[in-house]
Scaffold this motif. Structure first.
Motif, PDB file in Angstrom:
ATOM      1  N   ALA A  12      -1.804   2.975  -6.460  1.00  0.00           N
ATOM      2  CA  ALA A  12      -0.700   2.495  -5.622  1.00  0.00           C
ATOM      3  C   ALA A  12      -0.253   3.576  -4.647  1.00  0.00           C
ATOM      4  O   ALA A  12       0.014   3.292  -3.472  1.00  0.00           O
ATOM      5  N   LEU A  13      -0.191   4.821  -5.124  1.00  0.00           N
ATOM      6  CA  LEU A  13       0.197   5.927  -4.256  1.00  0.00           C
ATOM      7  C   LEU A  13      -0.830   6.126  -3.145  1.00  0.00           C
ATOM      8  O   LEU A  13      -0.463   6.369  -1.988  1.00  0.00           O
ATOM      9  N   GLN A  14      -2.096   5.995  -3.473  1.00  0.00           N
ATOM     10  CA  GLN A  14      -3.156   6.098  -2.462  1.00  0.00           C
ATOM     11  C   GLN A  14      -2.980   5.006  -1.396  1.00  0.00           C
ATOM     12  O   GLN A  14      -3.065   5.277  -0.205  1.00  0.00           O
ATOM     13  N   CYS A  15      -2.718   3.785  -1.831  1.00  0.00           N
ATOM     14  CA  CYS A  15      -2.510   2.678  -0.882  1.00  0.00           C
ATOM     15  C   CYS A  15      -1.283   2.913  -0.009  1.00  0.00           C
ATOM     16  O   CYS A  15      -1.311   2.638   1.192  1.00  0.00           O
ATOM     17  N   ALA A  16      -0.211   3.409  -0.621  1.00  0.00           N
ATOM     18  CA  ALA A  16       1.005   3.702   0.140  1.00  0.00           C
ATOM     19  C   ALA A  16       0.728   4.795   1.166  1.00  0.00           C
ATOM     20  O   ALA A  16       1.157   4.700   2.323  1.00  0.00           O
TER      21      ALA A  16
END
Length: 194
Positions: A12-16
Motif C-alpha cells: 500500500a505504501l508503494q502504491c501511495a
C-alpha cells in the motif's frame, strides 16, 4: 479481539508513493488514495495516519530505494571520475527520457511543492541532498587522492555544484521540451572535472 490487516502495508505504501510521485501532494486527495490503494479510509488512517504522514512515509520509502543505487555507483573501486560522469549523465538521461521526464524525482518535486511550507518535508529533502552531497564529496576526495582531479580543486564545492546541477537537471527536464538544454548543461558541468 483485534482485527488483522486485510492488506499489505508495504504494498500500500508503494502504491501511495507512486500516486504522490505521479500527481504530487496537493493534487492527490484522500479519496484518490482510498480508490487507488483499495483500502478503506479508516484502515488508511489507522495504518499511516494523516495524508501528510502517509506522504512523508512514501518519501522515506523513495529515499530508501534510491540511495543504494547512487551509493553503489559512486563507491566502486578504481577510477572515480568515470563513475561521477556516469551518474551525471544518468540523471540527464532520466530527466529527458519520455518515460520518466514528466514524473521527475520525488525529492525534487517535494522540494518545489512542499518544502517551502512543510518543515517535515523540507527536513527530508535536506537529508536526501546531504546524502547525495556526501556521496559526491567522498567520491571526489578519492578522485583527488588518486590523481584524477587536480590538487587545487575543492571536492566539497564541486560536490555542491554537482548536487545543484542534478536537481536542476530534474526540474528543467520536467518542464522543458528541449533535451539538449539538459544534456548541454550536464556536459558543461562535467568539463569542470577535467
Amino acid at each position: 479481539m483485534a482485527r488483522t490487516k486485510e492488506f499489505d502495508p508495504e504494498a500500500a505504501l508503494q502504491c501511495a508513493m507512486e500516486l504522490f510521485w505521479r500527481r504530487g501532494y496537493e493534487a492527490t486527495s484522500m479519496a484518490d488514495l482510498v480508490a487507488h490503494l483499495g483500502i478503506g479510509r479508516a484502515s488508511l488512517y489507522a495504518t499511516f495516519g494523516s495524508k501528510q504522514e502517509l506522504y512523508l512515509k512514501a518519501l522515506d520509502r523513495y529515499g530508501r530505494a534510491q540511495n543504494p543505487v547512487l551509493t553503489r555507483e559512486l563507491s566502486q573501486p578504481g577510477p572515480v571520475l568515470p563513475a561521477v560522469r556516469a551518474v551525471v549523465r544518468r540523471f540527464a538521461a532520466e530527466a529527458t527520457a519520455e518515460a520518466t521526464r514528466e514524473q521527475g524525482c520525488l525529492v525534487t518535486n517535494t522540494a518545489v511543492e512542499r518544502a517551502p511550507h512543510d518543515a517535515a518535508a523540507a527536513r527530508r529533502v535536506e537529508q536526501s541532498w546531504d546524502h547525495v552531497e556526501t556521496l559526491l564529496h567522498s567520491a571526489l576526495v578519492r578522485a583527488r587522492a588518486q590523481g584524477e582531479l587536480p590538487a587545487d580543486r575543492d571536492p566539497l564545492t564541486l560536490a555542491r555544484m554537482l548536487l545543484v546541477l542534478l536537481q536542476g537537471l530534474r526540474v528543467v527536464g520536467k518542464a522543458s521540451d528541449d533535451p539538449a538544454r539538459v544534456r548541454d548543461a550536464a556536459e558543461q558541468a562535467l568539463a569542470l572535472l577535467a
